[in-house]
Design an enzyme around this catalytic site. Structure first.
Site, PDB file in Angstrom:
ATOM      1  N   ASP A  79       9.664   8.572 -11.817  1.00  8.49           N
ATOM      2  CA  ASP A  79       8.814   9.021 -10.719  1.00  8.49           C
ATOM      3  C   ASP A  79       7.432   9.346 -11.271  1.00  8.49           C
ATOM      4  O   ASP A  79       7.301   9.750 -12.427  1.00  8.49           O
ATOM      5  CB  ASP A  79       9.422  10.282 -10.074  1.00  8.49           C
ATOM      6  N   ASP A 134       4.190   5.871 -13.004  1.00  9.34           N
ATOM      7  CA  ASP A 134       3.526   5.478 -11.758  1.00  9.34           C
ATOM      8  C   ASP A 134       3.735   3.975 -11.635  1.00  9.34           C
ATOM      9  O   ASP A 134       3.211   3.195 -12.450  1.00  9.34           O
ATOM     10  CB  ASP A 134       2.033   5.831 -11.834  1.00  9.34           C
ATOM     11  N   ASN A 178      12.576   1.726  -5.514  1.00  9.60           N
ATOM     12  CA  ASN A 178      12.666   2.512  -4.277  1.00  9.60           C
ATOM     13  C   ASN A 178      11.393   3.307  -3.985  1.00  9.60           C
ATOM     14  O   ASN A 178      11.145   3.658  -2.825  1.00  9.60           O
ATOM     15  CB  ASN A 178      13.884   3.452  -4.425  1.00  9.60           C
ATOM     16  N   TYR A 187       1.669  -0.179   5.822  1.00 10.77           N
ATOM     17  CA  TYR A 187       3.048   0.089   5.405  1.00 10.77           C
ATOM     18  C   TYR A 187       3.951  -1.086   5.794  1.00 10.77           C
ATOM     19  O   TYR A 187       4.724  -1.584   4.970  1.00 10.77           O
ATOM     20  CB  TYR A 187       3.532   1.387   6.056  1.00 10.77           C
ATOM     21  N   LYS A 200       6.000  -3.640   3.288  1.00 14.90           N
ATOM     22  CA  LYS A 200       7.465  -3.766   3.289  1.00 14.90           C
ATOM     23  C   LYS A 200       7.881  -5.218   3.530  1.00 14.90           C
ATOM     24  O   LYS A 200       8.849  -5.703   2.948  1.00 14.90           O
ATOM     25  CB  LYS A 200       8.061  -2.828   4.343  1.00 14.90           C
ATOM     26  N   THR A 255      13.524  12.520   5.218  1.00 12.56           N
ATOM     27  CA  THR A 255      13.131  12.880   3.849  1.00 12.56           C
ATOM     28  C   THR A 255      11.691  13.410   3.936  1.00 12.56           C
ATOM     29  O   THR A 255      11.054  13.288   4.985  1.00 12.56           O
ATOM     30  CB  THR A 255      13.097  11.620   2.952  1.00 12.56           C
TER      31      THR A 255
HETATM   32  N1  LIG Z   1      12.451   7.880   4.972  1.00 11.96           N
HETATM   33  C1  LIG Z   1      12.503   6.839   5.769  1.00 11.96           C
HETATM   34  O1  LIG Z   1      12.574   6.944   7.000  1.00 11.96           O
HETATM   35  C2  LIG Z   1      12.493   5.459   5.180  1.00 11.96           C
HETATM   36  C3  LIG Z   1      12.899   4.394   5.998  1.00 11.96           C
HETATM   37  C4  LIG Z   1      12.897   3.105   5.480  1.00 11.96           C
HETATM   38  C5  LIG Z   1      12.487   2.900   4.174  1.00 11.96           C
HETATM   39  N2  LIG Z   1      12.105   3.944   3.404  1.00 11.96           N
HETATM   40  C6  LIG Z   1      11.673   3.669   2.029  1.00 11.96           C
HETATM   41  O2  LIG Z   1      12.520   4.364   1.147  1.00 11.96           O
HETATM   42  C7  LIG Z   1      11.835   4.620  -0.075  1.00 11.96           C
HETATM   43  C8  LIG Z   1      12.016   6.092  -0.444  1.00 11.96           C
HETATM   44  O3  LIG Z   1      11.473   6.860   0.603  1.00 11.96           O
HETATM   45  P1  LIG Z   1      11.795   8.399   0.824  1.00 11.96           P
HETATM   46  O4  LIG Z   1      11.869   8.562   2.287  1.00 11.96           O
HETATM   47  O5  LIG Z   1      12.903   8.835  -0.049  1.00 11.96           O
HETATM   48  O6  LIG Z   1      10.381   9.014   0.326  1.00 11.96           O
HETATM   49  P2  LIG Z   1      10.026  10.412  -0.362  1.00 11.96           P
HETATM   50  O7  LIG Z   1       8.572  10.617  -0.079  1.00 11.96           O
HETATM   51  O8  LIG Z   1      11.002  11.457   0.073  1.00 11.96           O
HETATM   52  O9  LIG Z   1      10.238  10.114  -1.898  1.00 11.96           O
HETATM   53  C9  LIG Z   1       9.463   9.123  -2.511  1.00 11.96           C
HETATM   54  C10 LIG Z   1       9.413   9.373  -4.010  1.00 11.96           C
HETATM   55  O10 LIG Z   1       8.635   8.299  -4.574  1.00 11.96           O
HETATM   56  C11 LIG Z   1       7.717   8.850  -5.507  1.00 11.96           C
HETATM   57  N3  LIG Z   1       6.546   7.971  -5.626  1.00 11.96           N
HETATM   58  C12 LIG Z   1       5.583   7.743  -4.699  1.00 11.96           C
HETATM   59  N4  LIG Z   1       4.673   6.922  -5.209  1.00 11.96           N
HETATM   60  C13 LIG Z   1       5.043   6.629  -6.475  1.00 11.96           C
HETATM   61  C14 LIG Z   1       4.494   5.830  -7.512  1.00 11.96           C
HETATM   62  N5  LIG Z   1       3.322   5.207  -7.364  1.00 11.96           N
HETATM   63  N6  LIG Z   1       5.170   5.735  -8.675  1.00 11.96           N
HETATM   64  C15 LIG Z   1       6.334   6.399  -8.856  1.00 11.96           C
HETATM   65  N7  LIG Z   1       6.894   7.184  -7.929  1.00 11.96           N
HETATM   66  C16 LIG Z   1       6.249   7.288  -6.744  1.00 11.96           C
HETATM   67  C17 LIG Z   1       7.371  10.222  -4.947  1.00 11.96           C
HETATM   68  O11 LIG Z   1       6.838  11.080  -5.952  1.00 11.96           O
HETATM   69  C18 LIG Z   1       8.714  10.686  -4.395  1.00 11.96           C
HETATM   70  O12 LIG Z   1       9.474  11.356  -5.377  1.00 11.96           O
HETATM   71  C19 LIG Z   1      10.379   4.212   0.172  1.00 11.96           C
HETATM   72  O13 LIG Z   1      10.164   2.931  -0.370  1.00 11.96           O
HETATM   73  C20 LIG Z   1      10.282   4.153   1.678  1.00 11.96           C
HETATM   74  O14 LIG Z   1       9.297   3.263   2.126  1.00 11.96           O
HETATM   75  C21 LIG Z   1      12.103   5.225   3.868  1.00 11.96           C
END
Ligand SMILES: NC(=O)c1ccc[n+]([C@@H]2O[C@H](COP(=O)([O-])OP(=O)(O)OC[C@H]3O[C@@H](n4cnc5c(N)ncnc54)[C@H](O)[C@@H]3O)[C@@H](O)[C@H]2O)c1
Length: 251
Positions: free
Chosen positions: A37, A60, A87, A156, A160, A191
């Protein structure tokens, strides 16, 4: 015996949300897990919570030197991953917008992390896995990639859609090298990422009304399919998208 006994898995965005739930479940299934992360402190705290089979790496995903260094560090430590869950991602609420109103800078920041960062994660995963005979790569996609669900989030949704295309392309190119690449497509999952929706009762009710099962997803809803794809049970699955979206895109 757990389904992932003997495997090592790296999960990007592992400090929070879906990534943390997946890493926690992988560890319960017997895997060694690496929480990668950009929030190194958060990843370290999460790894400590999982236990001795977990470690953290600060990375990153949009910085190629950082991604390459993380894979090199893991290889040197004997933790080269057999499974990589790409992810990590961002959704810039309040900035992402319909196309005519979208700033180029917001577009670039989103694409830089979600699409380019995923590409860099996959690129260095392949460089690590191919010489070792293969592995499983799993991408976290989105309904916004495949329908108009994200109409107010141009950057976004486009990022995706790019990820889904990247997954299929890499799956085709590396199928004969023992690499499987699949995309898991969660729906609205509560989340920190989507706090702007979950903290607003009207927006929350509106999105849930578009999910036939009638509730928001939880990070654990996503973990089970990822265990399958990471495990040898998923040995014949590649190039596919697995919807875990309460019927949002299939009904
Ligand atoms: N939550 C939703 O509704 C949802 C739905 C569909 C898809 N997603 C996808 O699921 C994945 C996880 O989402 P989430 O909801 O758990 O998000 P979140 O914000 O709860 O967690 C995301 C994590 O990614 C880390 N991160 C962000 N940018 C980064 C980078 N450049 N390098 C390394 N780490 C980085 C953040 O520090 C955080 O710990 C994402 O790709 C998101 O697009 C989420």
């Amino acid at each position: 015996m757990g389904q992932l006994e003997g495997k090592t898995a790296l999960v990007t965005g592992g400090a929070l949300g879906i990534g943390l739930a997946v890493a926690t479940r992988f560890a319960r299934e017997g895997a060694r897990v690496i929480l990668a992360d950009r929030n190194g402190e958060g990843a370290a705290a999460a790894a400590a919570g999982i236990g001795e089979n977990a470690r953290a790496v600060t990375m990153d995903i949009s910085n190629e030197d950082a991604v390459a260094a993380a894979f090199a560090e893991l290889e040197a430590a004997g933790w080269a991953p057999d499974v990589v869950v790409a992810n990590a991602g961002v959704q810039l609420f309040g900035q992402d917008a319909p196309a005519a109103d979208l700033d180029l800078d917001v577009w670039r920041r989103t694409i830089d992390i979600n699409l380019t960062g995923t590409f860099l994660t996959v690129k260095h995963a392949l460089r690590s896995m191919v010489p070792r005979g293969g592995g499983s790569i799993i991408l976290t996609g989105s309904p916004t990639a495949v329908n108009g669900e994200g109409k107010d989030f141009t950057a976004y949704s486009a990022s995706k859609a790019g990820m889904h295309g990247l997954g299929r392309t890499v799956a085709a190119a590396y199928a004969d090298k023992g690499i499987r690449v699949n995309t898991v497509q969660p729906a609205y999952t509560e989340t920190p990422l989507v706090a702007a929706i979950s903290e607003d009762p009207e927006s929350r009710a509106a999105i849930i009304s578009r999910i036939p099962i009638g509730r928001a997803g939880t990070p654990d809803d996503v973990a089970g399919i990822m265990v399958y794809l990471a495990s040898d049970d998923g040995a014949f699955a590649t190039g596919a998208t697995f919807q875990v979206d309460g019927g949002m895109t299939s009904l």
